[in-house]
Structures are given as structure tokens and as C-alpha cells.
Design an enzyme around this catalytic site. Sequence first.
Site, mmCIF file in Angstrom:
data_model
loop_
_atom_site.group_PDB
_atom_site.id
_atom_site.type_symbol
_atom_site.label_atom_id
_atom_site.label_comp_id
_atom_site.label_asym_id
_atom_site.label_seq_id
_atom_site.Cartn_x
_atom_site.Cartn_y
_atom_site.Cartn_z
ATOM 1 C CG HIS A 149 25.369 31.048 29.052
ATOM 2 N ND1 HIS A 149 24.504 30.983 30.072
ATOM 3 C CD2 HIS A 149 24.946 30.109 27.823
ATOM 4 C CE1 HIS A 149 23.451 30.035 29.674
ATOM 5 N NE2 HIS A 149 23.721 29.496 28.662
ATOM 6 C CD GLN B 13 25.986 25.743 28.727
ATOM 7 O OE1 GLN B 13 24.804 25.902 28.527
ATOM 8 N NE2 GLN B 13 26.831 24.612 28.817
ATOM 9 C CB CYS C 11 26.385 25.518 25.500
ATOM 10 S SG CYS C 11 25.966 26.330 23.780
HETATM 11 N N1 CP Z 1 22.612 25.879 26.738
HETATM 12 C C1 CP Z 1 21.479 26.709 26.963
HETATM 13 O O1 CP Z 1 21.579 27.936 27.641
HETATM 14 O O2 CP Z 1 20.515 26.308 26.481
HETATM 15 P P1 CP Z 1 18.900 27.147 26.349
HETATM 16 O O3 CP Z 1 19.209 28.231 25.230
HETATM 17 O O4 CP Z 1 18.083 25.794 25.952
HETATM 18 O O5 CP Z 1 18.501 27.641 27.766
HETATM 19 N N1 NVA Z 2 25.435 31.363 21.605
HETATM 20 C C1 NVA Z 2 24.123 30.848 21.652
HETATM 21 C C2 NVA Z 2 24.164 29.984 23.068
HETATM 22 C C3 NVA Z 2 22.756 29.345 23.230
HETATM 23 C C4 NVA Z 2 22.582 28.696 24.475
HETATM 24 C C5 NVA Z 2 23.137 32.261 21.739
HETATM 25 O O1 NVA Z 2 23.505 32.960 22.306
HETATM 26 O O2 NVA Z 2 22.189 31.914 21.062
#
Ligand code: CP
Ligand code: NVA
Length: 320
Positions: free
Chosen positions: A145, A148, A280
Site C-alpha cells: 500500500h 499510504q 492507516c
Molecule cells: N487507509 C486506506 O487506504 O483507507 P481506505 O480503505 O478507506 O481507502
Molecule cells: N490492511 C488493510 C488496510 C486497509 C486500508 C486491508 O488490506 O484491509
Amino acid sequence: MVKIDGSNSKIAENLKGRDLLTLLDYTSEEVAYLLEYAMNMKKEYMAGNMPRLLAGKTLGMIFEKHSTRTRISFEVGMIQLGGYGMFMNARDLQIGRGESVYDTGNVMSEFLDGIMIRANSHEMVKELAQHTTIPVINGLTDIFHPCQALADILTVKEVRGSVKGLKMAYVGDGNNVAHSLIIAGAHMGMHMAVATPEGFEYDPDIFGQAQKIAEQNGGSVMQTNDPVEAATSADVMYTDVWTSMGQEEEAAARLEAFKDFQINDALVAHAKEDYMFLHCLPAHREEEVATSVIDGPNSYVFQQAGNRLHAQKAVLANLL
Ligand code: CP
Ligand code: NVA
């Protein structure tokens, strides 16, 4: 001082047209440049200026999973840069009923100036990037990610002034958010400590790569199964959900496995007194984090969420 339009910069030239699938593909100088650029973007925004660097450009935003922050920050970011962010639910696209990634990538390259994708599989995103002539930006996969992580480090930089040499403790699941966070911190010469329960460790191959990057920048990366060891003298305490999207059937087992890994008042007592708490989001209060911590005076989670906008505007302005 990084020029917001990126002119006169060798780094800016190298970034044009690139994909952002993982920060492992970026040099530490490029990550530092993007963060500096994002700081400037935010300053301009706070002063009421919105340079229309992407006038007439369209970003396709494909989502296979839910999102609040990623969707809104990319869409608003494109609007503020003078372009357009087009939301696409993967279920509604032909790819959702079997059209190949090869055909989808080639067709989308005819219409769009860039793609942001949130996908189940990182392999699929890599395949898409191979079959497009436009930048592909990872908005979360099962492994990474990166956007983020840029917003996370930007938040620490904003609050602390600089990040090099600071200790960040990530306590919880060795997941997509953890992978990208540790890589970003390594690029910036931070000391990154990861505490996970046994069986939920950080990917060993990614860990090794992050370790090399950290060493080159005077930082370090360590892994433990002891949350106190990670939290001791930390400048930043970070956690994410114990059950990520797509793992819902494991939720009960994970609640049990992670029960000693909550960031709560007892754990943050081992961190520096002025520690920053980051998450996050979305968060589950009283699971991975105590309400007293996430809603307490050391929490920066909403500033952190807001910084998705500025970090991604820097990515968009440079890549597209
Ligand atoms: N932190 C994050 O990516 O949030 P969302 O899943 O709301 O996009
Ligand atoms: N680790 C989480 C992050 C969400 C922003 C997921 O993948 O659901």
C-alpha cells in the site's frame, strides 16, 4: 528546495511515466523528492493555491475492494490538479466478467492518462502495468500500500520536522500496510521495529530488501514477537486492523492470535513520552488500538488521512 512543477530536476524527469507498484522500485532519493514535493503541494494548498498541473488529464480509478480515503483523496487530488478522477467499480467493468488483463490494459491506455487500482492480487496489478502504456499506481493490493506509506512518513515529517533516525514501531499484522510502511521508513533512514504474533510475520523477502535499503540510509529494520521490545523508546507507534479485507472468515482466529498486540496505554508507556500514534484507518477501537490511544492527545490519525491527498498529488503530478 524542490520546485513544485518539478522543472530542472533529473529526478522529476526519471519519474515521468513510471508506475508506482511498490516503493521497492524507487530509489531513496526519489522517495525523499516525492515527500518534499508533497510538503510543498500542501503549503500551496494551505495558501489557497491549486496549480493545475494535470489540466485535461484523466485518471481511471479501478476498485475491486471497498475504500473511503483512497477513493476520495485520489478523486479530489485529480480535481485540484485540474484533471479528472474516474471511479470504476471492477464488478461493472468487463474485466469483472472475464475480459483479460491484457485487453483491459491496452484499451484503457487509449483513453486514460493513468490508472490507480485497488486490487485483490498484486500479481494482477503487475500484469496490468505490463500491458499499459500509462502509469499504474497501486491503491492497495494484498502485499503493498505504497501511497499510504508516503502519507504516513509525510505526517511524521510534518510533525517532527525530519524523520531520519526516528524509531517507528509497527505492532500487529505483517500485512500490506506494514510492508510498505517499513520500506518507506527504510528509504528515509528511520529505525523500524515490527512486532507480530508468531505466524503473522513480515514477508521475509521484503524484510531483507527493506533491511538493505535501511542500512544504505543509516537506518535499521528489526522484527520481534514482543510488542514491548518494538515499542521501547519509539517516536511513532503504528498499527492496522488485524483482519484485512478478504480475510473475514479468519476474523475470530485472528482476534485470539492478536489479543496481546493491542496498542493501549500500557504499551505506549514504553514509547517516548511525546510519541505519535498513527493508523492507516479504518480502525477497530478496542481491537488493535485502545480508544484512549486513538482518540488521545498523541494521535495524528486524521492529519495522516488528510495527508493522503497531498502525498498522492505529488505522485500524480510527477508520474502522469
Ligand atoms: N487507509 C486506506 O487506504 O483507507 P481506505 O480503505 O478507506 O481507502
Ligand atoms: N490492511 C488493510 C488496510 C486497509 C486500508 C486491508 O488490506 O484491509
